[in-house]
Scaffold this motif. Sequence first.
Motif, PDB file in Angstrom:
ATOM      1  N   GLN A   1      34.792  40.237  37.831  1.00  0.00           N
ATOM      2  CA  GLN A   1      35.323  40.960  36.674  1.00  0.00           C
ATOM      3  C   GLN A   1      34.251  42.026  36.218  1.00  0.00           C
ATOM      4  O   GLN A   1      34.865  43.022  35.713  1.00  0.00           O
ATOM      5  N   ALA A   2      33.081  42.050  36.130  1.00  0.00           N
ATOM      6  CA  ALA A   2      31.931  42.964  35.399  1.00  0.00           C
ATOM      7  C   ALA A   2      32.296  44.158  36.314  1.00  0.00           C
ATOM      8  O   ALA A   2      32.246  45.545  35.759  1.00  0.00           O
ATOM      9  N   LEU A   3      32.328  44.293  37.571  1.00  0.00           N
ATOM     10  CA  LEU A   3      32.303  45.294  38.528  1.00  0.00           C
ATOM     11  C   LEU A   3      33.759  45.879  38.375  1.00  0.00           C
ATOM     12  O   LEU A   3      33.909  47.234  38.220  1.00  0.00           O
ATOM     13  N   ILE A   4      34.979  45.107  38.293  1.00  0.00           N
ATOM     14  CA  ILE A   4      36.275  45.754  38.100  1.00  0.00           C
ATOM     15  C   ILE A   4      36.293  46.613  36.764  1.00  0.00           C
ATOM     16  O   ILE A   4      36.761  47.912  36.645  1.00  0.00           O
ATOM     17  N   ALA A   5      35.607  46.073  35.604  1.00  0.00           N
ATOM     18  CA  ALA A   5      35.638  46.834  34.418  1.00  0.00           C
ATOM     19  C   ALA A   5      34.769  48.072  34.614  1.00  0.00           C
ATOM     20  O   ALA A   5      35.109  48.998  33.976  1.00  0.00           O
ATOM     21  N   ARG A   6      33.917  48.366  35.429  1.00  0.00           N
ATOM     22  CA  ARG A   6      33.325  49.531  35.615  1.00  0.00           C
ATOM     23  C   ARG A   6      33.999  50.318  36.826  1.00  0.00           C
ATOM     24  O   ARG A   6      33.573  51.374  37.191  1.00  0.00           O
ATOM     25  N   GLY A   7      35.153  49.914  37.372  1.00  0.00           N
ATOM     26  CA  GLY A   7      35.955  50.582  37.978  1.00  0.00           C
ATOM     27  C   GLY A   7      35.810  50.376  39.446  1.00  0.00           C
ATOM     28  O   GLY A   7      36.305  51.101  40.434  1.00  0.00           O
ATOM     29  N   VAL A   8      34.902  49.214  39.871  1.00  0.00           N
ATOM     30  CA  VAL A   8      34.613  48.941  41.191  1.00  0.00           C
ATOM     31  C   VAL A   8      35.644  47.711  41.612  1.00  0.00           C
ATOM     32  O   VAL A   8      35.245  46.562  41.148  1.00  0.00           O
ATOM     33  N   ILE A   9      36.744  47.909  42.145  1.00  0.00           N
ATOM     34  CA  ILE A   9      37.564  46.849  42.329  1.00  0.00           C
ATOM     35  C   ILE A   9      37.570  46.143  43.613  1.00  0.00           C
ATOM     36  O   ILE A   9      37.691  46.582  44.623  1.00  0.00           O
ATOM     37  N   GLY A  10      37.100  44.817  43.212  1.00  0.00           N
ATOM     38  CA  GLY A  10      37.239  44.126  44.571  1.00  0.00           C
ATOM     39  C   GLY A  10      37.817  42.616  44.105  1.00  0.00           C
ATOM     40  O   GLY A  10      38.515  42.737  43.310  1.00  0.00           O
ATOM     41  N   ASP A  11      37.627  41.535  44.824  1.00  0.00           N
ATOM     42  CA  ASP A  11      38.177  40.267  44.137  1.00  0.00           C
ATOM     43  C   ASP A  11      37.456  39.059  44.539  1.00  0.00           C
ATOM     44  O   ASP A  11      36.369  39.174  45.030  1.00  0.00           O
ATOM     45  N   TYR A  12      37.980  38.039  43.874  1.00  0.00           N
ATOM     46  CA  TYR A  12      36.941  36.740  43.925  1.00  0.00           C
ATOM     47  C   TYR A  12      37.993  35.457  44.467  1.00  0.00           C
ATOM     48  O   TYR A  12      39.201  35.641  44.352  1.00  0.00           O
ATOM     49  N   ARG A  13      37.701  34.881  45.401  1.00  0.00           N
ATOM     50  CA  ARG A  13      38.101  33.704  45.848  1.00  0.00           C
ATOM     51  C   ARG A  13      37.439  32.321  45.693  1.00  0.00           C
ATOM     52  O   ARG A  13      36.407  32.441  46.017  1.00  0.00           O
ATOM     53  N   ALA A  14      38.128  31.529  44.993  1.00  0.00           N
ATOM     54  CA  ALA A  14      37.469  30.400  44.411  1.00  0.00           C
ATOM     55  C   ALA A  14      37.017  29.317  45.730  1.00  0.00           C
ATOM     56  O   ALA A  14      37.787  29.162  46.774  1.00  0.00           O
ATOM     57  N   GLY A  15      35.941  28.577  45.665  1.00  0.00           N
ATOM     58  CA  GLY A  15      35.546  27.588  46.516  1.00  0.00           C
ATOM     59  C   GLY A  15      35.836  26.382  46.280  1.00  0.00           C
ATOM     60  O   GLY A  15      36.493  26.049  45.069  1.00  0.00           O
ATOM     61  N   ASP A  16      35.185  25.467  46.906  1.00  0.00           N
ATOM     62  CA  ASP A  16      35.538  23.906  46.762  1.00  0.00           C
ATOM     63  C   ASP A  16      34.430  23.214  47.370  1.00  0.00           C
ATOM     64  O   ASP A  16      33.142  23.870  47.609  1.00  0.00           O
ATOM     65  N   SER A  17      34.155  21.964  47.479  1.00  0.00           N
ATOM     66  CA  SER A  17      33.293  21.204  47.841  1.00  0.00           C
ATOM     67  C   SER A  17      32.623  21.690  49.174  1.00  0.00           C
ATOM     68  O   SER A  17      31.462  21.197  49.680  1.00  0.00           O
ATOM     69  N   GLN A  18      33.648  22.101  49.808  1.00  0.00           N
ATOM     70  CA  GLN A  18      33.124  22.466  51.541  1.00  0.00           C
ATOM     71  C   GLN A  18      33.049  23.957  51.380  1.00  0.00           C
ATOM     72  O   GLN A  18      32.561  24.530  52.644  1.00  0.00           O
ATOM     73  N   MET A  19      33.467  24.898  50.666  1.00  0.00           N
ATOM     74  CA  MET A  19      33.801  26.390  50.735  1.00  0.00           C
ATOM     75  C   MET A  19      33.014  26.984  49.441  1.00  0.00           C
ATOM     76  O   MET A  19      33.229  26.442  48.572  1.00  0.00           O
ATOM     77  N   PRO A  20      32.083  27.907  49.808  1.00  0.00           N
ATOM     78  CA  PRO A  20      31.352  28.684  48.400  1.00  0.00           C
ATOM     79  C   PRO A  20      32.539  29.367  47.850  1.00  0.00           C
ATOM     80  O   PRO A  20      33.532  29.917  48.533  1.00  0.00           O
ATOM     81  N   ASP A  21      32.325  29.846  46.352  1.00  0.00           N
ATOM     82  CA  ASP A  21      33.086  30.907  45.860  1.00  0.00           C
ATOM     83  C   ASP A  21      32.573  32.157  46.676  1.00  0.00           C
ATOM     84  O   ASP A  21      31.478  32.490  47.180  1.00  0.00           O
ATOM     85  N   ILE A  22      33.614  33.050  46.806  1.00  0.00           N
ATOM     86  CA  ILE A  22      33.511  34.287  47.546  1.00  0.00           C
ATOM     87  C   ILE A  22      33.709  35.500  46.581  1.00  0.00           C
ATOM     88  O   ILE A  22      34.762  35.626  45.940  1.00  0.00           O
TER      89      ILE A  22
END
Length: 437
Positions: free
Chosen positions: A373-394
Amino acid sequence: MTTTLADCRALDAQDPLRALRDQFTLPEGVLYLDGNSLGVLPKAAPARIAEVVTKEWGEGLIRSWNTASWFDLPQRLGDKVARLIGAAPGEVVCTDSTSVNLYKVLFAALSQQKASGRKLVVSERSNFPTDLYIAESLCRERGFTLKLIDASELQGPNSALTDEVAVLMLTHVNYRTGAMHDMKAVTAAAHAVGALTVWDLAHSAGAVPVALNDSNADYAIGCGYKYLNGGPGAPAFAWVNTKHAGQFEQPLSGWWGHAAPFEFTPHYRPAPGVGRYLCGTQPVIALAGLECGLDTVLAAEAFNGTGGAMAALRTKSLALTDLFIRLIEERCAGQGLSLVTPRDHALRGSQVCLSRQNLEEPQSGSGAYAIVQALIARGVIGDYRAGDSQMPDILRFGFTPLYLGFEDVWNAVEHFVQVLETGEWRRAEFNRKNAVT
């Protein structure tokens, strides 16, 4: 040797594809690393869509089904997609959504396997959720069982591919990790045990070379609004190997998939080949936007001779992602970032995915969402995918070589460094979850 901004500018000066950027409307001050979620607007799209609305619809009215060639849009655009995915003319149609098309092709594959007694549909645990939801629903409805595995279980002496498997359903490039399957080898392994393959090309079409026919795949579907730049909710596409053309059943037997829709007969007679994947009246305005997007990708053909658009784009894609990985590791060392995407070119799609360990405050989570979100506010647009007990946040970044340059990569990493070093991502507004992440 440390990479410099001057090095990146030199790479841009030597880039044979740099003129392709002029096909797009890119907002000032935006570094767009999210083409794997939604492609950029082609400059040609607004005028073409306006022409369809004001001229073809406004003036031509219903006559435009004939005079403006609306009727054959799904097949005509399908032939353009075919050039990007290793298919032949007449084997692809553009229609409906990815989820709806997956329902159609998975139903078809399961119907073919019904008499075999096989009861398993195998897919990756980390496959895109809509694929798993569709498969779960169809398996329940048709008396099959969905088995979820890790990619490592597709090979070796304890492979999950056994003679109980009816269908292997995979996404060619994993949406979370950017890892890419060897389609030809995996398909051969599935066929060796009598299973059919269904491939989701949502993160492949327009991003990496695909060879459906050479791989002898069975069924495939893909997305029109990611790397194909067709616009939000653009129609998707469906492909079937011609060896199955007269065998598969289409569960959504609407009039547009009839062999002769304007005969208006009371009983359904399926169109030959992939044409039976059509269902209802086609979304002409959306298809017109998709065609503009497809043309931006096919423009790369001019830079690679007989190698096709995807060979030229792939070379630059790998160079961009190599550079991003190198700069992140050089300039963000000690910030808890880890590379999730494979380094091996043969195993990597056109995205780079990172995980993060919050070294200072491990109890408060990875900080991955807030950093994005901080990157998006600077104009660098990527995205986030939530993790769980078996997979990390991305933290996920897509690289579309049609409009991204090497200096763009440098500048994106510069913002990344500042967000991490200043702790900017800790601000409250960056930690409030939006509906779309």
